[in-house]
Design an enzyme around this catalytic site. Structure first.
Site, PDB file in Angstrom:
ATOM      1  N   ASN A 270       0.818  -1.227   0.000  1.00  0.00           N
ATOM      2  CA  ASN A 270       0.000   0.000   0.000  1.00  0.00           C
ATOM      3  C   ASN A 270       0.844   1.265   0.000  1.00  0.00           C
ATOM      4  O   ASN A 270       0.344   2.333  -0.355  1.00  0.00           O
ATOM      5  CB  ASN A 270      -0.950  -0.008   1.206  1.00  0.00           C
ATOM      6  CG  ASN A 270      -2.309  -0.595   0.850  1.00  0.00           C
ATOM      7  OD1 ASN A 270      -3.181   0.112   0.369  1.00  0.00           O
ATOM      8  ND2 ASN A 270      -2.458  -1.871   1.032  1.00  0.00           N
ATOM      9  N   ASN A 295      -7.657  -9.138   1.832  1.00  0.00           N
ATOM     10  CA  ASN A 295      -8.495  -8.025   1.373  1.00  0.00           C
ATOM     11  C   ASN A 295      -9.821  -8.471   0.777  1.00  0.00           C
ATOM     12  O   ASN A 295     -10.123  -9.656   0.694  1.00  0.00           O
ATOM     13  CB  ASN A 295      -7.698  -7.163   0.376  1.00  0.00           C
ATOM     14  CG  ASN A 295      -7.398  -7.899  -0.926  1.00  0.00           C
ATOM     15  OD1 ASN A 295      -8.114  -8.808  -1.326  1.00  0.00           O
ATOM     16  ND2 ASN A 295      -6.316  -7.512  -1.566  1.00  0.00           N
ATOM     17  N   CYS A 357      -6.648  -0.702   8.923  1.00  0.00           N
ATOM     18  CA  CYS A 357      -6.307  -1.586   7.820  1.00  0.00           C
ATOM     19  C   CYS A 357      -5.910  -0.653   6.680  1.00  0.00           C
ATOM     20  O   CYS A 357      -5.148   0.285   6.945  1.00  0.00           O
ATOM     21  CB  CYS A 357      -7.461  -2.519   7.476  1.00  0.00           C
ATOM     22  SG  CYS A 357      -9.062  -1.733   7.504  1.00  0.00           S
ATOM     23  N   SER A 358      -6.449  -0.800   5.459  1.00  0.00           N
ATOM     24  CA  SER A 358      -6.108   0.162   4.411  1.00  0.00           C
ATOM     25  C   SER A 358      -7.078   1.336   4.463  1.00  0.00           C
ATOM     26  O   SER A 358      -6.700   2.455   4.757  1.00  0.00           O
ATOM     27  CB  SER A 358      -6.171  -0.502   3.031  1.00  0.00           C
ATOM     28  OG  SER A 358      -5.136  -1.446   2.922  1.00  0.00           O
ATOM     29  N   ASP A 359      -8.377   1.029   4.250  1.00  0.00           N
ATOM     30  CA  ASP A 359      -9.376   2.099   4.257  1.00  0.00           C
ATOM     31  C   ASP A 359     -10.057   2.261   5.603  1.00  0.00           C
ATOM     32  O   ASP A 359     -10.691   3.265   5.878  1.00  0.00           O
ATOM     33  CB  ASP A 359     -10.428   1.845   3.181  1.00  0.00           C
ATOM     34  CG  ASP A 359      -9.822   2.044   1.788  1.00  0.00           C
ATOM     35  OD1 ASP A 359     -10.081   1.215   0.912  1.00  0.00           O
ATOM     36  OD2 ASP A 359      -9.056   3.012   1.620  1.00  0.00           O
ATOM     37  N   GLY A 360     -10.027   1.201   6.428  1.00  0.00           N
ATOM     38  CA  GLY A 360     -10.612   1.320   7.764  1.00  0.00           C
ATOM     39  C   GLY A 360     -12.117   1.193   7.775  1.00  0.00           C
ATOM     40  O   GLY A 360     -12.774   1.598   8.725  1.00  0.00           O
ATOM     41  N   ARG A 403     -20.656  -3.000  -1.358  1.00  0.00           N
ATOM     42  CA  ARG A 403     -20.214  -4.367  -1.052  1.00  0.00           C
ATOM     43  C   ARG A 403     -21.314  -5.382  -1.385  1.00  0.00           C
ATOM     44  O   ARG A 403     -21.006  -6.525  -1.721  1.00  0.00           O
ATOM     45  CB  ARG A 403     -19.864  -4.483   0.439  1.00  0.00           C
ATOM     46  CG  ARG A 403     -18.628  -3.685   0.850  1.00  0.00           C
ATOM     47  CD  ARG A 403     -17.320  -4.323   0.387  1.00  0.00           C
ATOM     48  NE  ARG A 403     -16.157  -3.509   0.751  1.00  0.00           N
ATOM     49  CZ  ARG A 403     -15.592  -2.641  -0.068  1.00  0.00           C
ATOM     50  NH1 ARG A 403     -16.066  -2.481  -1.298  1.00  0.00           N
ATOM     51  NH2 ARG A 403     -14.558  -1.912   0.312  1.00  0.00           N
TER      52      ARG A 403
HETATM   53  C1  LIG Z   1       1.860  -2.387  -6.082  1.00  0.00           C
HETATM   54  C2  LIG Z   1       0.505  -1.759  -6.099  1.00  0.00           C
HETATM   55  C3  LIG Z   1       0.062  -1.592  -4.689  1.00  0.00           C
HETATM   56  C4  LIG Z   1      -1.416  -1.627  -4.599  1.00  0.00           C
HETATM   57  O1  LIG Z   1      -2.171  -1.729  -5.538  1.00  0.00           O
HETATM   58  O2  LIG Z   1      -1.909  -1.536  -3.353  1.00  0.00           O
HETATM   59  C5  LIG Z   1      -3.289  -1.614  -3.287  1.00  0.00           C
HETATM   60  C6  LIG Z   1      -3.567  -2.789  -2.379  1.00  0.00           C
HETATM   61  C7  LIG Z   1      -5.045  -2.710  -2.018  1.00  0.00           C
HETATM   62  O3  LIG Z   1      -5.092  -2.715  -0.628  1.00  0.00           O
HETATM   63  P1  LIG Z   1      -5.701  -3.977   0.096  1.00  0.00           P
HETATM   64  O4  LIG Z   1      -5.689  -3.672   1.552  1.00  0.00           O
HETATM   65  O5  LIG Z   1      -5.052  -5.244  -0.300  1.00  0.00           O
HETATM   66  O6  LIG Z   1      -7.241  -4.010  -0.418  1.00  0.00           O
HETATM   67  C8  LIG Z   1      -8.111  -2.951  -0.044  1.00  0.00           C
HETATM   68  C9  LIG Z   1      -8.858  -3.349   1.220  1.00  0.00           C
HETATM   69  O7  LIG Z   1      -9.556  -4.559   0.998  1.00  0.00           O
HETATM   70  C10 LIG Z   1      -9.856  -2.261   1.573  1.00  0.00           C
HETATM   71  O8  LIG Z   1     -10.611  -2.679   2.689  1.00  0.00           O
HETATM   72  P2  LIG Z   1     -10.108  -2.387   4.197  1.00  0.00           P
HETATM   73  O9  LIG Z   1     -11.010  -1.335   4.760  1.00  0.00           O
HETATM   74  O10 LIG Z   1     -10.239  -3.694   4.900  1.00  0.00           O
HETATM   75  O11 LIG Z   1      -8.697  -1.919   4.097  1.00  0.00           O
HETATM   76  C11 LIG Z   1     -10.815  -2.004   0.417  1.00  0.00           C
HETATM   77  O12 LIG Z   1     -11.672  -0.916   0.782  1.00  0.00           O
HETATM   78  C12 LIG Z   1     -10.061  -1.624  -0.841  1.00  0.00           C
HETATM   79  O13 LIG Z   1     -10.971  -1.472  -1.905  1.00  0.00           O
HETATM   80  C13 LIG Z   1      -9.053  -2.722  -1.209  1.00  0.00           C
HETATM   81  O14 LIG Z   1      -8.297  -2.276  -2.321  1.00  0.00           O
HETATM   82  O15 LIG Z   1      -3.377  -3.994  -3.060  1.00  0.00           O
HETATM   83  C14 LIG Z   1      -2.561  -4.860  -2.415  1.00  0.00           C
HETATM   84  O16 LIG Z   1      -1.921  -4.525  -1.456  1.00  0.00           O
HETATM   85  C15 LIG Z   1      -2.580  -6.225  -2.970  1.00  0.00           C
HETATM   86  C16 LIG Z   1      -1.261  -6.909  -2.696  1.00  0.00           C
HETATM   87  C17 LIG Z   1      -1.438  -8.384  -2.728  1.00  0.00           C
END
Ligand SMILES: CCCC(=O)OC[C@@H](COP(=O)(O)O[C@@H]1[C@H](O)[C@H](OP(=O)(O)O)[C@@H](O)[C@H](O)[C@H]1O)OC(=O)CCC
Length: 540
Positions: A270, A295, A357-360, A403
């Site tokens: 991320n 994810n 997490c990423s978006d929370g 979702r």
């Molecule tokens: C090199 C490019 C890097 C890149 O695209 O980062 C983007 C990430 C996407 O991040 P991830 O955390 O894998 O995936 C994200 C989480 O599931 C998030 O939910 P939450 O609220 O639980 O966080 C969702 O809202 C996002 O739509 C989704 O993209 O993708 C990955 O990290 C996949 C790696 C296996």
């Protein structure tokens, strides 16, 4: 032949199409001939009783459950029941109906299904609005489910405001963070201007705010999204100071634990999109743990495999392998284990925890809601659980519309994912380990899942509190909690003690793969051979 369909129409429910010469190709009983009715809320099929003592086969599907409708066979198809319609549902079922070629009865059924199951794709409105508009008398005996959750009252129940925490309405116009609630609880040491600055360093401005506080120890659970560290390893002194305010608000501990729900690989990946995680040298007295929950894309694929394994049936010899290969139970165990680790920190160590997490709004909601359920018996009551969903899922912007895909026909949208379903599944797993700890029963949980999809109530519509206010759902739709709370007896757990022994105040479920099992009452409920009839089996 049946003209009057024997289901009771809901307020605002109107016929759209009726066909009396349809064959339902039941995967368990084989093809049955009968009558199909489509309304603006449901698809209803009832077989014509061949022998009068035989119970009819009934299929009663809210159109909101439909993910995809396809025509099968064409004018030249000759096989038995080879010409008709296939319906793919979000609740694990696929339904096949066969039509006779000659009278083109398939065309209107197909069209009516499309326009009524996906109203947003045909500039229509979700059924919830028609249902409430026609709901003449507030039939629930004055129960208003929209009044179940009042944010300031819930904060008072947690002991906020107090000497260290305050409530703020800084976001009352959703201007600071459009996916957060209007009311937050934050450390008193943080002024509104300071909060504005901290929000800039968090993905989508979702800065750390209070989810829960232990009234006895003041240890807290706060939630947020990832810091905008990026590949350059950016720091933000306000964000760093803010986390120390959160830590200092808890006199019991001089440490703060960050629970990053993600696999560390994803947290690192991320960074490439400007995200990342808190480095321990930037954040003093902070320890960071990664909980390895995958994810939304991984979870969507996992549930697809569960459906493949469960519907229509799986022979016993392949069952365990098929379920193992879905990895669904491994993901559920991961969520449970994460919640147990948060409980240990907050309860046993009296250490405050920040969850992100990423978006929370997906994994963070799963972890805060589940750990709060384990920590606070209030959330294990019917009303408390309703408050928990309103607060940690709805007010904090879990994107239910996206979702679930309410009302739109983009069945392959990559943003669809069973994140909330996983939470309800996790709650069911805990209830299997603590049979008398919950005021509500399995039927309560299954009813919530059914209405996650049905679009009969306004509760799960839209993606954020701001959107729900703009849509005025509280006045234009009925709350699911009105429906449930006006006939509570069918949702109560008879084993629930009328008082809670001290010992059960905090639940610590065993989060090992051996103690987690497939929720057959949900995923296999359409297979009469596999589960009790009370959850829809008789309606296959
Ligand atoms: C090199 C490019 C890097 C890149 O695209 O980062 C983007 C990430 C996407 O991040 P991830 O955390 O894998 O995936 C994200 C989480 O599931 C998030 O939910 P939450 O609220 O639980 O966080 C969702 O809202 C996002 O739509 C989704 O993209 O993708 C990955 O990290 C996949 C790696 C296996």
């Amino acid at each position: 032949v049946l003209r009057d369909t024997p289901f009771s129409y809901l307020d605002g429910e109107e016929d759209q199409d009726q066909k009396n010469d349809v064959t339902y190709v039941c995967p368990y009983r084989g093809p049955v001939f009968g009558a199909l009715t489509i309304t603006n809320f449901r698809l209803y099929f009832r077989s014509l009783p061949l022998r009068d003592q035989e119970p009819p086969v009934v299929v009663d599907v809210p159109l909101g459950v439909i993910a995809r409708v396809e025509k099968i066979g064409g004018a030249t198809s000759r096989g038995e029941n080879s010409y008709g319609i296939e319906i793919f549902c979000k609740d694990m079922r696929n339904l096949r109906f066969a039509h006779k070629q000659q009278n083109h009865s398939r065309r209107t059924v197909f069209e009516k299904l499309q326009t009524n199951a996906f109203p947003l794709s045909y500039s229509g409105r979700l059924f919830a609005f028609a249902h409430a508009a026609a709901n003449s008398v507030n039939g629930s005996g004055g129960w208003n489910g929209w009044a179940v959750f009042e944010p300031l009252a819930e904060l008072r129940r947690l002991g906020v405001p107090n000497d260290m925490w305050r409530a703020t309405k800084l976001n009352e116009c959703y201007a600071i963070c459009d996916s957060y609630p209007a009311v937050w609880a934050v450390p008193k040491a943080a002024s509104d201007d300071f909060l504005r600055r901290v929000a800039q360093f968090r993905s989508r401005c979702r800065l750390p705010v209070l989810s829960w506080m232990n009234p006895r120890t003041q240890a807290t659970i706060t939630r947020c999204s990832q810091p905008l560290v990026g590949v350059g390893g950016k720091r933000n002194s306000d964000d760093e100071a803010y986390l120390s305010f959160i830590m200092e608000a808890n006199a019991q501990s001089d440490k703060l634990t960050i629970m990053d729900a993600r696999p560390s690989a994803n947290a690192i990946a991320n960074k490439a999109k400007g995200g990342g995680y808190e480095s321990e040298d930037a954040y003093k007295n902070v320890e960071i743990n990664f909980l390895d929950i995958h994810n939304i894309h991984v979870m969507r694929e996992s549930l697809r495999k569960v459906k493949e394994a469960c519907f229509p049936t799986t022979d016993d010899s392949k069952w365990q392998t098929a379920i193992d290969n879905t990895l669904w139970l491994k993901h559920i165990r991961c969520i449970l284990a994460g919640a147990v680790r948060i409980v240990d920190k907050v309860e046993t160590m009296s250490t405050s925890v920040v969850v992100h997490c990423s978006d929370g709004w997906d994994r963070t909601a799963q972890l805060t809601a589940l750990s709060m359920l384990l920590l606070d018996p209030y959330y294990r009551t019917v009303r408390g659980f309703e408050v928990l969903i309103e607060k940690e899922w709805l007010s904090f912007g879990h994107k239910f519309q996206q979702r679930v895909g309410h009302g739109d026909n983009k069945h392959s949208d990559a943003d669809r994912s069973p994140v909330f379903l996983q939470f309800i599944d996790s709650v069911w797993q805990v209830s299997q380990q603590f049979h008398n700890a919950f005021e509500f029963n399995e039927h309560f949980l299954i009813t919530i899942v059914d209405h996650l999809y049905s679009c009969r109530f306004g509760t799960f519509l839209c993606n954020t509190e701001a959107e729900r206010v703009a849509e005025d759902l509280k006045h234009k739709t009925t709350s699911l909690w009105t429906h449930i709370n006006s006939s509570l007896d069918q949702y109560l757990n008879p084993l629930f003690p009328s008082f809670t022994h001290g010992a059960e105040l905090v639940l610590r479920p065993i989060a090992s793969v051996r103690s987690v099992r497939l929720w057959k009452g949900l995923y296999c409920r359409w297979n009469p051979g596999l589960c009790a009839p009370q959850h829809g089996c008789q309606r296959t």
